[in-house]
Write an enzyme that holds these catalytic residues in place. Sequence first.
Site, PDB file in Angstrom:
ATOM      1  N   ASP A  72       0.849  -1.183   0.000  1.00  0.00           N
ATOM      2  CA  ASP A  72       0.000   0.000   0.000  1.00  0.00           C
ATOM      3  C   ASP A  72       0.881   1.228   0.000  1.00  0.00           C
ATOM      4  OD1 ASP A  72      -2.482  -0.809   0.083  1.00  0.00           O
ATOM      5  OD2 ASP A  72      -2.633  -1.002   2.240  1.00  0.00           O
ATOM      6  N   THR A 126      -0.455   4.533   1.414  1.00  0.00           N
ATOM      7  CA  THR A 126      -0.760   5.317   2.604  1.00  0.00           C
ATOM      8  C   THR A 126      -0.444   4.561   3.882  1.00  0.00           C
ATOM      9  OG1 THR A 126      -2.547   6.217   1.338  1.00  0.00           O
ATOM     10  CG2 THR A 126      -2.558   6.676   3.682  1.00  0.00           C
ATOM     11  N   ASP A 180      -4.893  -3.000   4.634  1.00  0.00           N
ATOM     12  CA  ASP A 180      -5.463  -2.610   5.913  1.00  0.00           C
ATOM     13  C   ASP A 180      -6.968  -2.522   5.855  1.00  0.00           C
ATOM     14  OD1 ASP A 180      -5.818  -0.577   4.299  1.00  0.00           O
ATOM     15  OD2 ASP A 180      -4.752   0.906   5.470  1.00  0.00           O
TER      16      ASP A 180
END
Length: 1252
Positions: free
Chosen positions: A483, A485, A805
């Site tokens: 990812d 972020t 997430d």
Amino acid sequence: MANNSFRGSKHGRRDDVNHEAEFSCSLQELRSLMELRGPEALTRIQKSYGDVNGLCSRLKTSPVQGLDGNSDDINRRIKEFGQNVIPPKKPKTFLQLVWEALQDVTLIILEVAAIISLGLSFYKPPDAERQNCGSAAGGMEDEDDSEAGWIEGAAILLSVVCVVLVTAFNDWSKEKQFRGLQNRIEQEQKFTVVRGGQMIQINVSEIVVGDIAQIKYGDLLPSDGILIQGNDLKIDESSLTGESDHVKKSVSEDLMMLSGTHVMEGSGKMLVTAVGVNSQTGIIFTLLGAGEDGEGEGEEKAEKEKKKKEKEKRKEERKKKDKRDKKSKKDDKGKKGKNKDGANVEMQPLNENEEPDKKKNLPKKEKSVLQGKLTKLAMQIGKAGLIMSSLTVLILITRFVIDTFWIQGVPWANECMPIYVQFLVKFFIIGVTVLVVAVPEGLPLAVTISLAYSVKKMMKDNNLVRHLDACETMGNATAICSDKTGTLTMNRMRVVQAYIAGSYYKEVPEPSKIPAKILDLLILGIGVNCAYTTKIMPPEKEGGLPRQVGNKTECALLGLSLDLHRDYQTIRNEIPEERLFKVYTFNSTRKSMSTVLKNHDGSYRMFSKGASEILLRKCCKILMGSGEANDLKSRDRDHLIKNVIEPMASEGLRTICLAYRDFPTADGEPDWDNEVQILTGLTCIAVVGIEDPVRPEVPEAIRKCQRAGITVRMVTGDNINTARAIAVKCGILQPGDDFVCMEGKEFNRLIRNELGEIEQERIDKIWPNLRVLARSSPTDKHTLVKGIIDSTVLEQRQVVAVTGDGTNDGPALKKADVGFAMGIAGTDVAKEASDIILTDDNFSSIVKAVMWGRNVYDSISKFLQFQLTVNVVAVIVAFTGACITQDSPLKAVQMLWVNLIMDTFASLALATEPPTEALLLRNPYGRKKPLISRTMMKNILGHAVFQLTLIFILLFLGEILFDIDSGRNTPLHAPPSEHYTIVFNTFVLMQIFNELNARKIHGERNVFEGVFKNPIFCTIVLGTLLIQVVIVQFGGKPFSCVDLTLDQWLWCIFMGLSSLLWGQLVSSVPTSWLKFLKTAGHGTQQEEIPEEELEEMNDLDEIDHAEMELRRGQVLWCRGLNRIQTQIRVVNAFRDIVSPHEGLETPEARSSIHNFMTHPEFRIEDLEPHIPLIDENEGEDEAPTKRISIIIPPPLTGLSNLPPPSPNQNNNAMDVINPLHKDTSRAGLIPSNSASLPPCPGSPLHSLETSL
């Protein structure tokens, strides 16, 4: 517990006024309420309590303020309704573990032999006849010695006890570690509740009945409850019902919230009505009697039981929902069709009633590749050992018979019978000890110790390992999809640029520069259209940064309102969450969030925020400097994108558009369910650029990955320009590379054929060059991960690690060989699907995981190198000694001591070596990389030859060299001799010093490097030395030793040390000269598996090498082994026939092994957009959906000029000439055919039982 509370409240009316005043609602009443579903439950609540508020007042709680949180009240609730804890399964006691260790077949044989030997030693035949039973039985010099005949039997029993205790202790400490790990995972689970009007986070175990819990996207519900208020809530109840459709929850239709289910969309509040053993999950666990089931099966059974129970309950409802049923069956068929290419295997189980039954007798998890290879190797060594030990016994008996009855011509006499039996037992014990030494029981132990040790240490490096084998698989990772972020960036967001009222500000403007009307709209929109759980708290330490709680993108917007000197909290106080008319929560399909407010005059105003280029397309007006709205034509829109959004994105900023829309009363009531209509004709208020700085340690971590032959890819929901800018900052893309950045939409177009089906060949053309996938949906992420894993373009199968997430990352995390969930930003669903949790959400922790993973593999290889040397030497010495001298030079008890050094101590010493940075200088080992490389084979054979030469010189010439009595051909109960003591001592000392040689497996010269960094190793080597001194000097009769002089000791130590010098000589010989050496310890190749077994396994989605080997092994034991091999063949038997270069793995083999994830939680269909209006993915997905990403280095041109994939030389995902891999010379230390390891989320306690 249930009964007491029930009784208490039932009789409370009479004798306990306090209780009555307390709660006018009993535990039993609540339990029966929670048994109901849907409309029935609604009717019951209305009938019994009026509405949910009525129930709240009965439970003495407020839907807005929650409980007051005073401890007396909480304790009363715990007493009355129970605590939110399900009592864990009892751990095995130490005695049970001892009993399990005693089940080892070889140990049982030894015990029996020892007991017979003990019994016979007490039988004293008359002396006179003794002389007539042959010379071997004759002349006992010392009466005391014949008395001491029992010692050997007793000593064997004692050493068996030692081995058993050590094994049991290891198992016990292992179990303790796992419990600790489990507790740690459970303690990390927090939940938000409202107490005293404040939202606070408490441990899940502290939740009590009457609490008001805040539920949001991605939560795993910790207790049962009733919905008080919900926005767009969808729940995945498949863990209870097996139904994979998401269930819509609303106060007016279905308000029952069940523990153990996942929130897939939306947010809301619920009143907690049942906790712990009284909740739905708890009831099922109680039914199962959590105490009784075997290792780790509790949860599995619980799942099944849950499903059964819920299924019955749902049958009634099912009839009503016939239509939906048909549709879901259709889906199933579609799925099964797709399943041919293995695409959707994860989503398959438990759709129809019959399916669970079919699945019941499945093996639970696939064993890891390492375990598969080890089991196979252990079986091969065991077979060789069995042949050698049977041969030893046969030869000893034959020689004895020939010598006694033929050469000496002793006549058969019945009174000599006991003496002959004693000889038989002695020979039998020698045979068994050869077998004990040959069978490497230490292998499973070494794997377990190594993994358990690594897991403990990885905690310190912020890796919380949920599945043991993920640790080892990580060492073979060839690609990481990460990812952006929070993983590559710091996840501390703030607004740094803005376009408001027709002006582009490079930094946040002063409030005075913005027209008051626009400013009010902006602040109101930010205040109500961010989740109320998101807030900015004062810093924990003086002078620190304010704490951001909740979704970080929303925190940035709240921060903007504070920067503009306005307080968002006053707006929230004016408009509490209950007053919001409707909320369209953020999800990966919408890519935006909208909140509708109802005005006093009956009109509505909706505020929206979302990815700028997506939301701008839905805007038809824009607020200008005058404070009035002007029309937004497509020309103006393009101008805005070109001059505002692209410059922001190219600086790595995430761009968010804020807009609103009014619905006047004149237009009538809008159709709120028609999102396409609602979300059009917006008026743009502002576009803001949010900065999320790259973590300072990330570029270095990515460089290490690239040097280690691991490709890093970024998969993000952000705008492509933002993603590219961050990728360049991180070093994923570097100037001059011809790698590709692509949007999810483009990716989907390229991988699908005319019929819209995904084709592997199309994915294969894209993924090797792809470095950044922007605006991607969770489905794209899953498709990419699956495509890379299933690809056969490169010689070695890719092993993919994925970070995620969001709830929607679940399928990709499950599909990946190793799934990393974020410990801070991750949702419960993502954590549940993952193998490792990153407790600091930091990419550099993944690099640590790679180091530990590679270290596990190397530790096992070191242990093997040491163990096999001892095996070969001990077996050959015992065998030839027995053949030539009629007695094994190494006695049973001595062999057991050697076995203890070899197995238990060595596995502890070598499996706990700490990792070094040097591990990252080589490419990943391949999936087919043999456990024993040619260099290791050279070391094993080199040292074995040297040790055998020395031992045989001592054995046959020792008495001359040391000028002592020969120990050969002594009678049955002769006292121990100096000669054989020297042989034993030298043998053990050579092993102890060879343990130092075994620390290096790639032919390095300095075997002492880093030895003091491993205190366990030093302790064990010194400890073993000391015990050896004690055994030799004071061991006496039980150990068949006599004390040696200082002179003899020095010679023994000198010969032991010589193995270190010899090691230098061995490592000087280039392995390339020794072409005849083969490798050993490959996994089972698909083509070696018999047809009928393959057919059975096709249903199983997995191949369990250990089970297969054991099954086939048992048949072989029974049939007896038909090929007898000479000494060199023994070594050959350790090898596989298949050379690592033959037969590349076939796609079928791969899919059978890799589609083993059969978890019901996710169905790909559920993740595909149902709302056609948006086809791209947005940037705001953060807490909601962090995407998964993969790692290599990068940038981008159109796909047209992709070079064709070249045959892979450096294990890198591909060979685009890539400046990052300039140091392939270094990588050249490792054989180029390395390929990669497969996944294994196997249960930690699967230590392979290779007891033969």
